[in-house]
Write an enzyme that holds these catalytic residues in place. Sequence first.
Site, PDB file in Angstrom:
ATOM      1  N   ARG A  14     -13.334  -5.102  -6.725  1.00  0.00           N
ATOM      2  CA  ARG A  14     -14.511  -5.963  -6.827  1.00  0.00           C
ATOM      3  C   ARG A  14     -14.992  -6.347  -5.449  1.00  0.00           C
ATOM      4  O   ARG A  14     -14.198  -6.521  -4.525  1.00  0.00           O
ATOM      5  CB  ARG A  14     -14.152  -7.248  -7.586  1.00  0.00           C
ATOM      6  CG  ARG A  14     -13.903  -7.026  -9.053  1.00  0.00           C
ATOM      7  CD  ARG A  14     -13.160  -8.196  -9.650  1.00  0.00           C
ATOM      8  NE  ARG A  14     -13.934  -9.420  -9.573  1.00  0.00           N
ATOM      9  CZ  ARG A  14     -14.764  -9.847 -10.517  1.00  0.00           C
ATOM     10  NH1 ARG A  14     -14.923  -9.165 -11.609  1.00  0.00           N
ATOM     11  NH2 ARG A  14     -15.412 -10.971 -10.368  1.00  0.00           N
TER      12      ARG A  14
ATOM     13  N   SER B  59      -3.720  -6.307  -2.983  1.00  0.00           N
ATOM     14  CA  SER B  59      -2.619  -6.756  -3.850  1.00  0.00           C
ATOM     15  C   SER B  59      -1.453  -5.786  -3.913  1.00  0.00           C
ATOM     16  O   SER B  59      -1.123  -5.233  -4.975  1.00  0.00           O
ATOM     17  CB  SER B  59      -3.174  -7.033  -5.235  1.00  0.00           C
ATOM     18  OG  SER B  59      -4.255  -7.914  -5.096  1.00  0.00           O
TER      19      SER B  59
ATOM     20  N   ASP C  41      -3.276 -11.039  -3.957  1.00  0.00           N
ATOM     21  CA  ASP C  41      -4.030 -11.679  -5.054  1.00  0.00           C
ATOM     22  C   ASP C  41      -3.401 -12.991  -5.518  1.00  0.00           C
ATOM     23  O   ASP C  41      -4.104 -13.926  -5.921  1.00  0.00           O
ATOM     24  CB  ASP C  41      -4.251 -10.721  -6.244  1.00  0.00           C
ATOM     25  CG  ASP C  41      -2.990 -10.048  -6.751  1.00  0.00           C
ATOM     26  OD1 ASP C  41      -1.920 -10.233  -6.145  1.00  0.00           O
ATOM     27  OD2 ASP C  41      -3.072  -9.309  -7.759  1.00  0.00           O
TER      28      ASP C  41
HETATM   29  C1  BGC Z   1       2.113  -5.949  -6.116  1.00  0.00           C
HETATM   30  C2  BGC Z   1       1.767  -7.356  -5.716  1.00  0.00           C
HETATM   31  C3  BGC Z   1       0.620  -7.880  -6.564  1.00  0.00           C
HETATM   32  C4  BGC Z   1       0.924  -7.699  -8.033  1.00  0.00           C
HETATM   33  C5  BGC Z   1      -0.199  -8.193  -8.938  1.00  0.00           C
HETATM   34  C6  BGC Z   1       2.328  -5.847  -7.613  1.00  0.00           C
HETATM   35  O1  BGC Z   1       2.526  -4.515  -7.991  1.00  0.00           O
HETATM   36  O2  BGC Z   1       3.272  -5.516  -5.445  1.00  0.00           O
HETATM   37  O3  BGC Z   1       1.430  -7.435  -4.349  1.00  0.00           O
HETATM   38  O4  BGC Z   1       0.419  -9.231  -6.277  1.00  0.00           O
HETATM   39  O5  BGC Z   1       1.178  -6.348  -8.306  1.00  0.00           O
HETATM   40  O6  BGC Z   1      -1.391  -7.566  -8.675  1.00  0.00           O
END
Ligand code: BGC
Length: 498
Positions: free
Chosen positions: A108, A177, A230
């Site tokens: 996004r 994320s 995130d």
């Molecule tokens: C990632 C995290 C992320 C989470 C939710 C995981 O696979 O390692 O960094 O916050 O997914 O998106």
Amino acid sequence: MGKVAVGIAVACGVAVAAAAAVVIHRRMKKPGTWAKVMEIVKDFEEKCATPVSRLRQVSDAMIVEMHAGLASEGGSKLKMLISYVDNLPNGREKGLFYALDLGGTNFRVLRLQLGGRGRGIVNQQFAEVAIPPSLMTGTSAELFDFIVAELAQFVAQEGSDFEPTPGRQRELGFTFSFPVMQTSIASGTLLKWTKGFNINDTVGKDVVAELTKSMERHGLDMRVAALVNDTVGTLAGGRFVNDDVVAAVILGTGSNAAYIERANAIPKWQGPLPRSGEMVINMEWGNFKSAHLPLTEYDLELDAESLNPGEQIYEKVMSGMYLGEIVRRVLCWLAQEAAFFGDTVPPKLKVPFILGTPAISAMHQDTSHDLKVVINRFKETFEISNTTLKMRLVIVQICNIVATRGARLSAAGILSILRKMGRDTIKEGEKRQRAVIGMDGGLYEHYTEYRKSLESCLNELLGEEVSGTIELELASDGSGIGAAVLAASHSLYLGRDD
Ligand code: BGC
């Protein structure tokens, strides 16, 4: 009867006899098939059990790992990453800021006009774009160029109802994320990919530098002011509107949590203690692993065949990317060992990841008397149309077992954060301020049975009195908004007169 008709009647008779022979043959080969179905499902259910006693063991183990991860870099499977966010938004942030939110199958782009002094978000726009699957396993430059091309197009469409400050570079909060070892609020190296991404040449690189290089290639004049996970974005976005937010949990394609830690409880932190005395920690809880996790042979096989074997074990039993796949694996075993769908295993049932979590959510929550949703999903997904009601009830039961285990294990994770923060008990006579946990992710938002099971389990774990002080609050899109707000609070121009 004419010759042709007789011929057909004879042929049909032969076919019926042959079919009967097949049925008899199968019955003889697999005696007590339904009993076998029940035996497999019962065994699976027992192995997935999450009684409170086990959840407490999981939580104890997680707390031990939290301490170890805070003590030293690499000290635990739980990375407990320092976010460099030591001051959360206070609602006074002001100006036009952008965010780019990358972390799943879609990304996004957002622009927010922040009003300052409690005026909140006065204007916002966003666009969402699907990432072509080939880019998830291609090269770093290809992925970043694709994203930046979309971002540049979005920036070009900025209307006159947004007010960039003249003479200033536009600033961006980058929600990325995946596990990143941050070196400052606006830089950090990618430790590894998760959730189906696997681009070797990004690992070990500064993702802000990668993004910036691509922005230069596209002639996009923009500065990355904050790099956030995130979970950290959701926590910041939550705090922007609510002072009681102390942690954030993502239950989506992947899963993770962030919370506010006392800076002096982070032995591995080398820098000067922040003035606030606090630091937001990105736990990367998806990588948690413990002998107390109720893992089955289906989970072990899923892990072994995944893009990241041995990694993200907690995530693989509770997050959206994997729940449907676990159900598919159980169904496959039923087909193979108990002829659940007939003599052969339907070919589509053998396709990994063909059954998504939205499908198991829909089937699990099917309230029609004959389980019509299950009928339709099985036709659409697997081209299977011979299910009986009895079979469909078993299918729903498997969805329920998988979702309940995931939801209850996430409740155990939340319990661990509350215990680490000392929010799991109330002393005699103490008036406890409420604590809010910002929740985001499609799994939490759209899978009602999962959410209900998580919430009731958390109440069970905390007891009535403490539960009354804790609230889980949906913070849709919190991560992108939070990143833009953090870009504002880390703006290069902060404190300069408008
Ligand atoms: C990632 C995290 C992320 C989470 C939710 C995981 O696979 O390692 O960094 O916050 O997914 O998106």
